[in-house]
Design a protein around this motif. Structure first.
Motif, PDB file in Angstrom:
ATOM      1  N   GLY A 195       0.797  -1.218   0.000  1.00 14.20           N
ATOM      2  CA  GLY A 195       0.000   0.000   0.000  1.00 14.20           C
ATOM      3  C   GLY A 195       0.823   1.257   0.000  1.00 14.20           C
ATOM      4  N   ALA A 196       2.128   1.146  -0.243  1.00 16.14           N
ATOM      5  CA  ALA A 196       3.014   2.316  -0.270  1.00 16.14           C
ATOM      6  C   ALA A 196       3.438   2.594  -1.705  1.00 16.14           C
ATOM      7  CB  ALA A 196       4.226   2.073   0.618  1.00 16.14           C
ATOM      8  N   SER A 197       4.219   3.648  -1.897  1.00 19.63           N
ATOM      9  CA  SER A 197       4.689   3.995  -3.233  1.00 19.63           C
ATOM     10  C   SER A 197       5.958   4.825  -3.136  1.00 19.63           C
ATOM     11  CB  SER A 197       3.619   4.779  -4.007  1.00 19.63           C
ATOM     12  OG  SER A 197       3.370   6.031  -3.367  1.00 19.63           O
ATOM     13  N   ASP A 198       6.649   4.924  -4.257  1.00 17.13           N
ATOM     14  CA  ASP A 198       7.839   5.775  -4.365  1.00 17.13           C
ATOM     15  C   ASP A 198       7.716   6.488  -5.701  1.00 17.13           C
ATOM     16  OD1 ASP A 198      10.389   6.894  -4.763  1.00 17.13           O
ATOM     17  OD2 ASP A 198      11.372   5.319  -3.592  1.00 17.13           O
ATOM     18  N   GLN A 199       7.103   7.665  -5.669  1.00 15.46           N
ATOM     19  CA  GLN A 199       6.740   8.351  -6.910  1.00 15.46           C
ATOM     20  C   GLN A 199       7.956   8.736  -7.741  1.00 15.46           C
ATOM     21  OE1 GLN A 199       3.433   8.538  -7.555  1.00 15.46           O
ATOM     22  NE2 GLN A 199       4.012   9.129  -9.647  1.00 15.46           N
ATOM     23  N   ALA A 200       9.057   9.106  -7.088  1.00 13.40           N
ATOM     24  CA  ALA A 200      10.251   9.541  -7.811  1.00 13.40           C
ATOM     25  C   ALA A 200      10.824   8.411  -8.659  1.00 13.40           C
ATOM     26  CB  ALA A 200      11.298  10.061  -6.837  1.00 13.40           C
ATOM     27  N   VAL A 201      10.919   7.222  -8.042  1.00 14.50           N
ATOM     28  CA  VAL A 201      11.438   6.072  -8.779  1.00 14.50           C
ATOM     29  C   VAL A 201      10.462   5.663  -9.884  1.00 14.50           C
ATOM     30  CG1 VAL A 201      12.095   3.635  -8.607  1.00 14.50           C
ATOM     31  CG2 VAL A 201      12.806   5.237  -6.829  1.00 14.50           C
ATOM     32  N   TYR A 202       9.169   5.698  -9.543  1.00 14.22           N
ATOM     33  CA  TYR A 202       8.137   5.319 -10.514  1.00 14.22           C
ATOM     34  C   TYR A 202       8.181   6.230 -11.739  1.00 14.22           C
ATOM     35  CZ  TYR A 202       3.517   4.313 -12.472  1.00 14.22           C
ATOM     36  OH  TYR A 202       2.490   3.985 -13.326  1.00 14.22           O
ATOM     37  N   ASP A 203       8.239   7.526 -11.519  1.00 12.45           N
ATOM     38  CA  ASP A 203       8.247   8.480 -12.638  1.00 12.45           C
ATOM     39  C   ASP A 203       9.479   8.291 -13.516  1.00 12.45           C
ATOM     40  OD1 ASP A 203       5.881   9.516 -11.720  1.00 12.45           O
ATOM     41  OD2 ASP A 203       6.809  11.231 -10.693  1.00 12.45           O
ATOM     42  N   GLN A 204      10.623   8.074 -12.858  1.00 13.66           N
ATOM     43  CA  GLN A 204      11.861   7.900 -13.626  1.00 13.66           C
ATOM     44  C   GLN A 204      11.797   6.628 -14.479  1.00 13.66           C
ATOM     45  OE1 GLN A 204      15.374   7.740 -11.170  1.00 13.66           O
ATOM     46  NE2 GLN A 204      16.771   7.557 -12.914  1.00 13.66           N
ATOM     47  N   LEU A 205      11.256   5.547 -13.901  1.00  8.07           N
ATOM     48  CA  LEU A 205      11.170   4.285 -14.623  1.00  8.07           C
ATOM     49  C   LEU A 205      10.210   4.375 -15.800  1.00  8.07           C
ATOM     50  CD1 LEU A 205      11.832   1.245 -14.858  1.00  8.07           C
ATOM     51  CD2 LEU A 205       9.929   0.821 -13.283  1.00  8.07           C
ATOM     52  N   ILE A 206       9.026   4.917 -15.550  1.00  5.18           N
ATOM     53  CA  ILE A 206       8.003   4.982 -16.599  1.00  5.18           C
ATOM     54  C   ILE A 206       8.440   5.900 -17.737  1.00  5.18           C
ATOM     55  CG2 ILE A 206       5.605   5.588 -17.092  1.00  5.18           C
ATOM     56  CD1 ILE A 206       6.107   2.997 -15.428  1.00  5.18           C
ATOM     57  N   GLN A 207       9.207   6.941 -17.383  1.00  6.19           N
ATOM     58  CA  GLN A 207       9.707   7.835 -18.428  1.00  6.19           C
ATOM     59  C   GLN A 207      10.661   7.093 -19.360  1.00  6.19           C
ATOM     60  OE1 GLN A 207      11.696  11.305 -16.922  1.00  6.19           O
ATOM     61  NE2 GLN A 207      11.962  12.227 -18.941  1.00  6.19           N
ATOM     62  N   ILE A 208      11.430   6.189 -18.795  1.00  3.04           N
ATOM     63  CA  ILE A 208      12.389   5.429 -19.599  1.00  3.04           C
ATOM     64  C   ILE A 208      11.707   4.283 -20.332  1.00  3.04           C
ATOM     65  CG2 ILE A 208      14.443   3.937 -19.477  1.00  3.04           C
ATOM     66  CD1 ILE A 208      15.327   5.623 -17.054  1.00  3.04           C
ATOM     67  N   ASN A 209      10.824   3.577 -19.618  1.00  2.00           N
ATOM     68  CA  ASN A 209      10.166   2.401 -20.201  1.00  2.00           C
ATOM     69  C   ASN A 209       8.707   2.360 -19.752  1.00  2.00           C
ATOM     70  OD1 ASN A 209       9.475  -0.075 -21.253  1.00  2.00           O
ATOM     71  ND2 ASN A 209      11.232  -1.171 -20.395  1.00  2.00           N
ATOM     72  N   PRO A 210       7.796   2.990 -20.476  1.00  2.00           N
ATOM     73  CA  PRO A 210       6.378   3.074 -20.073  1.00  2.00           C
ATOM     74  C   PRO A 210       5.704   1.712 -19.913  1.00  2.00           C
ATOM     75  CG  PRO A 210       6.865   4.626 -21.832  1.00  2.00           C
ATOM     76  CD  PRO A 210       8.066   3.736 -21.712  1.00  2.00           C
ATOM     77  N   SER A 211       6.159   0.689 -20.655  1.00  2.00           N
ATOM     78  CA  SER A 211       5.506  -0.622 -20.601  1.00  2.00           C
ATOM     79  C   SER A 211       5.647  -1.301 -19.239  1.00  2.00           C
ATOM     80  CB  SER A 211       6.085  -1.533 -21.681  1.00  2.00           C
ATOM     81  OG  SER A 211       7.466  -1.786 -21.441  1.00  2.00           O
ATOM     82  N   GLU A 212       6.559  -0.822 -18.401  1.00  2.00           N
ATOM     83  CA  GLU A 212       6.770  -1.441 -17.088  1.00  2.00           C
ATOM     84  C   GLU A 212       5.618  -1.156 -16.132  1.00  2.00           C
ATOM     85  OE1 GLU A 212       8.776  -3.622 -16.775  1.00  2.00           O
ATOM     86  OE2 GLU A 212      10.734  -3.224 -17.669  1.00  2.00           O
ATOM     87  N   GLN A 213       4.776  -0.182 -16.440  1.00  2.00           N
ATOM     88  CA  GLN A 213       3.640   0.152 -15.571  1.00  2.00           C
ATOM     89  C   GLN A 213       2.741  -1.070 -15.387  1.00  2.00           C
ATOM     90  OE1 GLN A 213       1.304   3.446 -16.948  1.00  2.00           O
ATOM     91  NE2 GLN A 213      -0.087   3.426 -15.197  1.00  2.00           N
ATOM     92  N   GLU A 214       2.412  -1.754 -16.497  1.00  2.00           N
ATOM     93  CA  GLU A 214       1.539  -2.927 -16.429  1.00  2.00           C
ATOM     94  C   GLU A 214       2.236  -4.085 -15.724  1.00  2.00           C
ATOM     95  OE1 GLU A 214      -0.992  -5.845 -19.434  1.00  2.00           O
ATOM     96  OE2 GLU A 214      -0.053  -4.016 -20.190  1.00  2.00           O
ATOM     97  N   THR A 215       3.550  -4.201 -15.947  1.00  2.00           N
ATOM     98  CA  THR A 215       4.308  -5.279 -15.292  1.00  2.00           C
ATOM     99  C   THR A 215       4.246  -5.122 -13.779  1.00  2.00           C
ATOM    100  OG1 THR A 215       5.832  -5.330 -17.159  1.00  2.00           O
ATOM    101  CG2 THR A 215       6.549  -6.420 -15.150  1.00  2.00           C
ATOM    102  N   ILE A 216       4.396  -3.901 -13.290  1.00  2.00           N
ATOM    103  CA  ILE A 216       4.348  -3.640 -11.845  1.00  2.00           C
ATOM    104  C   ILE A 216       2.986  -4.043 -11.287  1.00  2.00           C
ATOM    105  CG2 ILE A 216       4.391  -1.831 -10.086  1.00  2.00           C
ATOM    106  CD1 ILE A 216       6.370  -0.332 -11.979  1.00  2.00           C
ATOM    107  N   THR A 217       1.942  -3.661 -11.989  1.00  2.00           N
ATOM    108  CA  THR A 217       0.592  -3.961 -11.528  1.00  2.00           C
ATOM    109  C   THR A 217       0.350  -5.468 -11.467  1.00  2.00           C
ATOM    110  OG1 THR A 217      -0.199  -1.905 -12.512  1.00  2.00           O
ATOM    111  CG2 THR A 217      -1.872  -3.561 -11.980  1.00  2.00           C
ATOM    112  N   GLN A 218       0.802  -6.173 -12.493  1.00  2.00           N
ATOM    113  CA  GLN A 218       0.599  -7.622 -12.534  1.00  2.00           C
ATOM    114  C   GLN A 218       1.375  -8.319 -11.417  1.00  2.00           C
ATOM    115  OE1 GLN A 218       1.756  -8.673 -16.501  1.00  2.00           O
ATOM    116  NE2 GLN A 218      -0.219  -8.085 -17.419  1.00  2.00           N
ATOM    117  N   LEU A 219       2.611  -7.880 -11.201  1.00  2.00           N
ATOM    118  CA  LEU A 219       3.405  -8.489 -10.128  1.00  2.00           C
ATOM    119  C   LEU A 219       2.772  -8.273  -8.762  1.00  2.00           C
ATOM    120  CD1 LEU A 219       7.095  -7.635 -11.146  1.00  2.00           C
ATOM    121  CD2 LEU A 219       6.084  -9.903 -10.995  1.00  2.00           C
ATOM    122  N   ALA A 220       2.248  -7.077  -8.555  1.00  2.00           N
ATOM    123  CA  ALA A 220       1.636  -6.747  -7.260  1.00  2.00           C
ATOM    124  C   ALA A 220       0.420  -7.612  -6.964  1.00  2.00           C
ATOM    125  CB  ALA A 220       1.271  -5.277  -7.217  1.00  2.00           C
ATOM    126  N   LYS A 221      -0.204  -8.141  -8.005  1.00  3.45           N
ATOM    127  CA  LYS A 221      -1.408  -8.954  -7.815  1.00  3.45           C
ATOM    128  C   LYS A 221      -1.087 -10.426  -7.568  1.00  3.45           C
ATOM    129  CE  LYS A 221      -4.376  -6.030 -10.713  1.00  3.45           C
ATOM    130  NZ  LYS A 221      -5.175  -5.969 -11.971  1.00  3.45           N
TER     131      LYS A 221
END
Length: 818
Positions: free
Chosen positions: A789-815
């Motif tokens: 239930g936590a987050s790290d917006q700075a790391v998230y923004d940097q990652l998605i800027q480099i590789n947007p497709s990782e957003q879905e991967t993160i969500t799937q792993l979390a489930k």
């Protein structure tokens, strides 16, 4: 009671009797060893294949000399007094090494050391009998000193740029000359060039120089002929200069200690002469040290080459000191003897100058260390002196070695872990990831190798000789004292320095020490041993049987080891030039027949068999390689190279579980090997993930637990390194790699511990997220946070800027649920 050497009734055989032909052969053999041995890298201790052959040849030569000794001294052999029983007692030294084979960490190293110790015992026995003869003693003295002077001049020639010239002179018989140059005669490290001469190690060379510097001073005061005085006087400056050029702080620290102790054995007149010669040599050396040092440094830095100028300084100073030595001995020495003769008979009269010398040494040290006087020395020498303290790296590191050696002793207390045990075991016991196959202390290394029992035997042997020699020295006349004092100087000087270094790992140094002990025993206060006395016929029979059997066994064994060594070398060469499997296999097979489980032969044969399996997929090659490696490990259970070859063999066939088991079961042997733990953690994850895919939860938990424990070991190791004293280097690299972080984080995640996983993965986010491994760490880190239930917006923004497709991967792993 009269002493057979020191006493009034010295026998003819010990004073004037001519030596037999066999005795002359003994002398020739010793001359050969003393000249040939040092140019084989000082006969280093046989832990490396390239140093083995000269050692085995030395053992063969020593064994033949033992047979010649038997022929020369058969009629003199007896077992009825302390001296003759000392010759028998020395056999216990190699026997303790033979006994340590039962628990040897490396059978290969241990057998080499058994042979080396047998050589020492042989030379002690030969020396004990030969050095009782006045002519034999004089011959061995001249040979030993001459060899030392040759080594000194060889070192300076290399320093001043004539390395190729002198290397050409010794290259035909030396295995240490590569591409026309004697390897590491001048050492280059962070301190710049350091003189090492034949030893390839400056600190051991400093110990050698210290011993023979005092031998030269003694020889000047004892010599009656002007040219002998001049020769020894001439060599004082080259030796003192060479000590400075080694940059050995230990040599400079122990030099005054040994000097003061030796003064205690001299009467006041001789003490004055020793102090005078040391001062003259010291002044002469300081006057030329800076230019000679700078010329050598410039040559080895590729700047200029002007050897004539350097030799001009050295020769001028040496000639002046030689002339002064002759003048002092010719005019001043007799007057000192006359004026101080009355003082010599007074009780404790020989204490005053040593006490004064202590004060003088303290003052000189304070001047050089605490004032601008250190600028009189070349820059790097002055800096090394300035850094002498108990918080410097070399001292702290040595103390660590000694503490780690005590850990080994705790596990191998009685008979030790065999010869060469430190080289085999140190990675298991080390406090930090240093790289040292030597314990840097003769005592600690000896305790590790043969335990308390072997050390007690050796110390009893040494202390008995010292006690009896000193007792006889006190009772004897001046002339009798001087007959064997050179041996005391050598043994004491080398032993003292060896307390904090591995000088005795050089067989040439060991030869000098055991011949020195023989010289001391030849002159020691001798008494009959009635209770243990044997009839001459029984003693001769026993000695003959032991000498003949031991010599034959040593000769046969050494020849086979030389043949094995040659075959391994031949096999290596063929692996680089031939593609014929059988042609390459033949010499390696012969090597293993000559010496089973020889590590280099095993490794090369395994590589060959592995290549055969890769090319043909023939199981015979695989099985042969596997059996070869596993059988070798029974004798070499700490040989990392063999383990790595076995791991590679398993991985070639896809036997990942077997490879993993080797990493897991031997991790404690290589506690600071970062690559070992990297692979263990990675293999634990991979196999655990496979078990998870097969729904084998128990196996998954087992693999993951092993991997996480290994990861925690690395974490704790990194924290431990932060506690090292400021002056101590950690040694090799040891840190948490990105791959370790990723594998550990995944395992925590899959064990349903997202908080712990997030903590592990966050610590690993230290690099640019453009790196693929860093991206994967970030993905798993963000998924673990999302699970909590936590987050790290700075790391998230940097990652998605480099590789947007990782957003879905993160969500799937979390489930995912595991």
């Amino acid at each position: 009671m009269s002493n057979p050497v020191y006493g009034k009734k010295a026998s003819a055989s010990r004073n004037g009797e001519k030596l037999s032909v066999a005795a002359w052969l003994l002398k020739i053999g010793i001359v050969f060893l003393m000249i040939w041995a040092p140019f084989q890298a000082g006969l280093f201790n046989g832990l490396i294949l390239q140093f083995e052959k000269p050692i085995y040849w030395s053992v063969i030569i020593g064994s033949f000399l033992l047979l010649i000794w038997l022929a020369a001294y058969y009629k003199n052999i007896k077992l009825d007094d302390q001296r003759s029983w000392t010759a028998a007692f020395v056999l216990l030294v190699p026997i303790t090494y033979l006994l340590s084979l039962l628990s040897a960490a490396s059978h290969y190293f241990a057998m080499n050391m058994v042979l080396i110790q047998c050589l020492y015992a042989i030379l002690f026995i030969i020396g004990l009998y030969l050095l009782q003869n006045k002519q034999g003693n004089r011959f061995v003295e001249i040979t030993t000193i001459t060899a030392a002077y040759i080594i000194v001049m060889f070192g300076l020639l290399n320093w001043l740029g004539q390395g190729r010239t002198v290397s050409a002179l010794v290259g035909w018989f030396s295995s240490t000359v590569y591409n026309g140059v004697y390897n590491q005669a001048v050492w280059i490290d962070a301190n710049g060039p350091r003189l090492a001469s034949v030893f390839q190690y400056p600190n051991t060379y400093a110990a050698f120089l210290m011993a023979f510097f005092f031998v030269a001073v003694f020889a000047i005061t004892r010599s009656r002929k002007w040219y002998e005085q001049a020769i020894h006087g001439f060599m004082l400056v080259p030796m003192a200069l060479s000590i400075l050029l080694t940059l050995s702080r230990g040599g400079l620290v122990f030099l005054p200690v040994v000097f003061i102790v030796l003064l205690l054995f001299l009467k006041p007149a001789k003490q004055v002469l020793w102090i005078l010669y040391c001062l003259i040599a010291g002044i002469g050396t300081l006057l030329i040290a800076k230019p000679v040092t700078e010329l050598g440094q410039q040559f080895h830095q590729g700047l200029i080459h002007d050897p004539a100028k350097g030799w001009g300084y050295v020769l001028a100073a040496s000639v002046i000191v030689a002339a002064l030595a002759w003048l002092i001995q010719r005019f001043l020495a007799p007057k000192l003897e006359q004026r101080l003769s009355g003082l010599s008979v007074r009780k404790l009269s020989n204490l005053w100058l040593p006490i004064g010398s202590i004060v003088a040494v303290v003052i000189i040290a304070a001047v050089f260390l605490g004032t601008n006087a250190k600028h009189l020395l070349p820059g790097n020498i002055g800096e090394r002196l300035e850094n002498i303290n108990f918080q410097q790296h070399s001292v702290l590191e040595r103390l660590t070695f000694y503490k780690d050696a005590l850990k080994v002793m705790k596990d191998y207390p009685v008979i030790g872990a065999g010869g060469g045990a430190w080289a085999a075991l140190y990675e298991k016991y080390q406090n930090n990831p240093y790289l040292s196959r030597q314990a840097h202390s003769f005592i600690m290394q000896y305790l590790v190798e043969v335990g308390i029992l072997g050390f007690a035997v050796f110390m009893a042997f040494i202390l008995f000789i010292f006690y009896k020699y000193i007792k006889g020295y006190i009772r004897s006349s001046e002339e009798q004292r001087e007959s064997h004092f050179i041996y005391f100087i050598l043994v004491f000087s080398l032993f003292i320095h060896s307390l904090m270094d591995f000088n005795m790992s050089y067989i040439y140094i060991g030869i000098i020490v055991f011949l020195g002990l023989a010289g001391m025993a030849a002159a020691m206060d001798n008494e009959p041993v009635k209770r243990l006395a044997l009839k001459p016929s029984a003693a001769r029979g026993l000695y003959s049987a032991v000498a003949v059997i031991a010599s034959l066994v040593l000769i046969f064994t050494s020849i086979r080891y030389i043949q094995a060594n040659d075959e391994v070398t031949r096999g290596r060469e063929l692996m680089g030039t031939s593609s014929d499997f059988q042609e390459i296999q033949a010499p390696l097979d012969r090597a293993l027949q000559k010496r089973a489980h020889q590590p280099d032969a095993v490794l090369n044969m395994s590589v060959l068999l592995k290549a055969g399996y890769e090319q043909t997929q023939n199981e015979t090659f695989y099985t042969a390689s596997y059996d070869l490696l596993t059988n070798a490990l029974k004798k070499e259970p700490f040989n990392k190279n063999i383990y790595n070859q076995l791991i590679a063999l398993h991985q070639l066939k896809g036997e990942d579980e077997q490879a993993y088991a080797i990493y897991r079961d031997n991790a404690d042997k290589y506690a600071w090997d970062m690559n070992w733990y990297d692979q263990l953690i990675y293999q634990s994850y991979e196999l655990g993930y496979q078990a998870l895919g097969q729904a084998n939860i128990a196996e998954k938990e087992q693999y993951f637990k092993t991997g996480l424990n290994a990861y925690q070991h690395v974490v704790e190791g990194v924290e431990h390194l932060k506690t090292l004293p400021p002056g101590q280097f950690q040694g090799g690299e040891f840190y948490i790699t990105p791959q370790m972080t990723l594998s550990a984080g995944k395992m925590q995640f899959m064990m349903n511990e997202p908080e712990q996983a997030a903590a592990v993965l966050k610590n690993g986010l230290t690099g640019d997220l453009h790196d693929s491994t860093m991206q994967e760490i970030a993905v798993w880190y963000l998924a673990a946070l999302q699970k909590t239930g936590a987050s790290d917006q700075a790391v998230y923004d940097q990652l998605i800027q480099i590789n947007p497709s990782e957003q879905e991967t993160i969500t799937q792993l979390a489930k995912l649920q595991f």
